[in-house]
Design an enzyme around this catalytic site. Structure first.
Site, short mmCIF file in Angstrom:
data_model
loop_
_atom_site.label_atom_id
_atom_site.label_comp_id
_atom_site.label_asym_id
_atom_site.label_seq_id
_atom_site.Cartn_x
_atom_site.Cartn_y
_atom_site.Cartn_z
N ASP A 37 -17.17 -85.62 66.21
CA ASP A 37 -17.89 -86.83 66.50
C ASP A 37 -17.18 -87.00 67.76
O ASP A 37 -16.10 -86.77 67.95
CB ASP A 37 -17.71 -87.78 65.48
CG ASP A 37 -18.84 -88.78 65.42
OD1 ASP A 37 -19.58 -88.63 64.71
OD2 ASP A 37 -18.75 -89.51 66.22
N LEU A 155 -32.16 -85.47 52.63
CA LEU A 155 -31.55 -86.56 51.92
C LEU A 155 -31.84 -87.82 51.89
O LEU A 155 -32.18 -88.38 53.00
CB LEU A 155 -29.93 -86.08 52.36
CG LEU A 155 -29.45 -86.48 53.64
CD1 LEU A 155 -29.18 -88.26 53.46
CD2 LEU A 155 -27.99 -85.84 53.97
N ARG A 156 -31.64 -88.57 50.80
CA ARG A 156 -31.75 -90.10 50.63
C ARG A 156 -30.55 -90.80 50.81
O ARG A 156 -29.66 -90.35 50.00
CB ARG A 156 -32.45 -90.53 49.50
CG ARG A 156 -33.96 -89.98 49.33
CD ARG A 156 -34.51 -89.86 47.89
NE ARG A 156 -33.51 -89.05 47.02
CZ ARG A 156 -33.73 -89.32 45.71
NH1 ARG A 156 -34.49 -89.85 45.27
NH2 ARG A 156 -32.83 -88.38 45.14
N PHE A 251 -41.58 -93.78 44.44
CA PHE A 251 -42.10 -94.42 45.67
C PHE A 251 -43.38 -95.06 45.46
O PHE A 251 -44.11 -95.42 46.40
CB PHE A 251 -42.30 -93.37 47.01
CG PHE A 251 -41.06 -93.28 47.63
CD1 PHE A 251 -40.11 -92.45 47.26
CD2 PHE A 251 -40.81 -93.81 48.89
CE1 PHE A 251 -38.84 -92.25 47.84
CE2 PHE A 251 -39.82 -93.65 49.55
CZ PHE A 251 -38.78 -92.90 49.28
N CYS A 262 -34.60 -94.08 58.93
CA CYS A 262 -35.52 -92.99 59.26
C CYS A 262 -37.23 -93.17 59.33
O CYS A 262 -37.59 -92.84 60.46
CB CYS A 262 -35.22 -91.79 58.31
SG CYS A 262 -33.71 -91.00 58.17
P1 NAD Z 1 -25.40 -91.38 62.29
O1 NAD Z 1 -25.78 -92.24 63.57
O2 NAD Z 1 -25.13 -91.93 60.82
O3 NAD Z 1 -24.46 -90.45 62.99
C1 NAD Z 1 -24.67 -89.55 64.26
C2 NAD Z 1 -23.33 -89.34 64.53
O4 NAD Z 1 -23.42 -88.60 65.63
C3 NAD Z 1 -22.55 -90.81 64.95
O5 NAD Z 1 -21.27 -90.79 64.15
C4 NAD Z 1 -22.28 -90.33 66.29
O6 NAD Z 1 -20.92 -90.90 66.95
C5 NAD Z 1 -22.44 -88.77 66.51
N1 NAD Z 1 -22.57 -88.39 67.78
C6 NAD Z 1 -23.52 -88.83 68.79
N2 NAD Z 1 -23.44 -88.01 69.82
C7 NAD Z 1 -22.51 -86.80 69.59
C8 NAD Z 1 -22.03 -85.98 70.30
N3 NAD Z 1 -22.56 -85.57 71.47
N4 NAD Z 1 -20.96 -85.12 69.84
C9 NAD Z 1 -20.32 -85.43 68.43
N5 NAD Z 1 -20.93 -86.47 67.75
C10 NAD Z 1 -22.07 -87.18 68.30
O7 NAD Z 1 -27.14 -90.61 62.18
P2 NAD Z 1 -27.54 -89.97 60.79
O8 NAD Z 1 -28.20 -91.01 59.81
O9 NAD Z 1 -26.78 -89.07 60.57
O10 NAD Z 1 -28.86 -89.38 61.38
C11 NAD Z 1 -28.72 -87.92 62.26
C12 NAD Z 1 -29.97 -87.43 62.28
O11 NAD Z 1 -30.36 -86.72 60.96
C13 NAD Z 1 -30.91 -88.13 62.83
O12 NAD Z 1 -31.87 -87.39 63.59
C14 NAD Z 1 -31.91 -88.73 61.76
O13 NAD Z 1 -33.20 -89.11 61.90
C15 NAD Z 1 -31.65 -87.69 60.83
N6 NAD Z 1 -31.94 -87.85 59.43
C16 NAD Z 1 -31.15 -88.69 58.90
C17 NAD Z 1 -31.13 -89.12 57.17
C18 NAD Z 1 -30.54 -90.42 57.05
O14 NAD Z 1 -30.88 -90.75 55.61
N7 NAD Z 1 -29.63 -91.11 57.66
C19 NAD Z 1 -32.07 -88.43 56.50
C20 NAD Z 1 -32.42 -87.27 57.31
C21 NAD Z 1 -32.42 -86.92 58.52
#
Ligand code: NAD
Length: 438
Positions: A37, A155-156, A251, A262
């Protein structure tokens, strides 16, 4: 019996809800994982075994991974990717100003690791990205000897670990079938239905799945409005329509609107993707509009229950997160409703089980600015003109009706999740309103 995966070296870039879950679950399956991260404080906390998010089962798998030596954390994307056969991109894709997905994090990470990844290694996109983004990653990597594969995540939050380890399906989109199979083998041991396709189809599956779920929720909230108008009971209607196996019960719960990190951004992004490709997605635009109306409807109902104005009134709110069993406030319907009530002059005092001591973490201070957060659900009700239940935390079901009646200035409840025992509350003299229930 599903085969146990052969241990592979995996780098996961981004340690948020998706990246951290992916990392601990792959380590649990036997892979050797480095999760990175850009947030050095987060990496230090994770290395010390401190789980930064509320997610059932995650702290245990984090501890297991660290103890086994199969999981570590780093701020060095390049070094971690250089040592891995698979590099997962799990960075944010927030909503851009025009509704489309902001893709800047993806090429930034890919450009950084491009010169360092091994030839024939696989870079896997797990972030939710617009159709065509596999090409964006390929270009940013600048490497013709590396495979780029799409492996969207379904995932949810709240059940992320369970969903990762017991998915309904694993989708892998790749131009090269052998690269797709190598990614699929990482999931050996899970026994999920495998869908191998091309990258645009994999990317479309993710957006279409989220848009469909959002559609179901907006549909249910619209039917709830019909129920109110015609005097039907939405709780019974939901059982009736969900019992049709073509529809199903999932749902189908009415609520204060849908939100989270999302659905809002992904549904708007799909509208844009379709528009850019020449199709006007009226249905999905309607789904989004119904959701915004739902926030307005719930806020308007609160105003109505208080007698036409909330100016100067204190309102109690139970539930701030976008759903139960997560600490995620991103695009929470609760905050949407609260914003409308505060704009109408209300003071909001709230309790949320993800902040049981009433202390707002620094990362959430901006989202909760102007809202008084307290450590006890009954303290939130002291002198309040109305209690709104806006997140479906289980503990709210077991409320002490007497204590509630003593603390509220007026016995009024707006149950935005149809969670409470309406009959018991009405018996005790509460004015009760749910969603789609008279
Ligand atoms: P998040 O914001 O919780 O986590 C993203 C992480 O990436 C952060 O900790 C950030 O500091 C880090 N980051 C950013 N740029 C970086 C880099 N260059 N190098 C290393 N780390 C970096 O986001 P999330 O909820 O985990 O979502 C991530 C992706 O997954 C998104 O595209 C989202 O749409 C998708 N997604 C999310 C979910 C969900 O329920 N949260 C479910 C399915 C898909």
């Amino acid at each position: 019996m599903t085969p146990t995966p052969v241990s592979k070296k995996v780098c996961v870039i981004g340690s948020g809800y998706v990246g951290l879950t992916t990392a601990v679950c792959f380590a649990h399956l036997g892979h050797d994982v480095t999760c990175t991260d850009i947030d050095a404080d987060r990496v230090a906390r994770l290395s010390a075994g401190e789980c930064p998010i509320l997610e059932h089962g995650l702290p245990e798998l984090l501890a297991e991974g660290l103890a086994s030596g199969r999981l570590d954390f780093s701020t060095d994307n390049a070094a971690a990717a250089a040592a891995a056969e698979f590099t997962y991109l799990c960075v944010p894709t927030p909503q851009g100003d025009d509704g489309s997905a902001d893709l800047s994090y993806i090429p930034a990470a890919a450009t950084e690791i491009g010169p360092h990844v091994e030839a024939r290694s696989v870079v896997v996109n797990k972030s939710t990205v617009p159709v065509g983004s596999t090409l964006v990653v390929e270009r940013a990597l600048g490497r013709s000897d590396v495979f780029v594969v799409s492996n969207p995540e379904f995932l949810r939050e709240g059940t992320a670990v369970h969903d990762f380890l017991h998915p309904d399906r694993v989708v892998v989109g790749a131009a090269d079938r052998s690269a797709a199979m190598r990614v699929a083998e990482l999931y050996d041991g899970i026994g999920a239905t495998l869908i191998i396709t091309d990258p645009p189809s994999a990317e479309t599956i993710k957006y279409a799945a989220n848009a469909f779920l959002a559609t179901k929720l907006s549909f249910v909230n619209a039917v709830a409005a019909v129920c109110e108008a015609v005097g039907a009971d939405m709780n019974d209607v939901v059982v009736g329509i969900g019992s049709d196996r073509r529809i199903g019960h999932e749902f189908l719960k009415p609520g204060p609107g849908w939100g989270g990190s999302c659905f809002p951004k992904d549904s708007r992004a799909l509208v844009r993707i379709a528009e850019d490709a020449g199709y006007k997605f009226d249905l999905l635009e309607g789904v989004i509009a119904v959701n915004l109306e739902q926030f307005d409807r719930v806020a308007a109902r609160a105003v109505e229950m208080v007698g036409g104005s909330v100016a100067g009134a204190t309102l109690a709110v139970w539930g701030l997160t976008f759903k139960a069993r997560t600490d995620d406030l991103r695009d929470s319907p609760s905050l949407e409703v609260i914003a409308r009530l505060r704009a109408a002059g209300a003071h909001v005092r709230a309790y949320d089980p993800s902040m049981p001591d009433g202390v707002v973490p620094g990362s959430k201070a901006a989202a909760l600015d102007g809202i008084e957060v307290v450590a006890d659900p009954y303290d939130a009700c002291d002198g309040a003109a109305l209690l709104l239940v806006l997140t479906e935390w289980d503990e709210f079901r077991w409320l002490d009706i007497d204590a509630l009646g003593d603390r509220l200035a007026e016995r009024r409840i707006l149950d935005g999740r149809n969670l409470l025992d309406r009959e018991a509350l009405v018996r005790e003299g509460f004015a009760y309103r749910g969603i789609g229930r008279s």
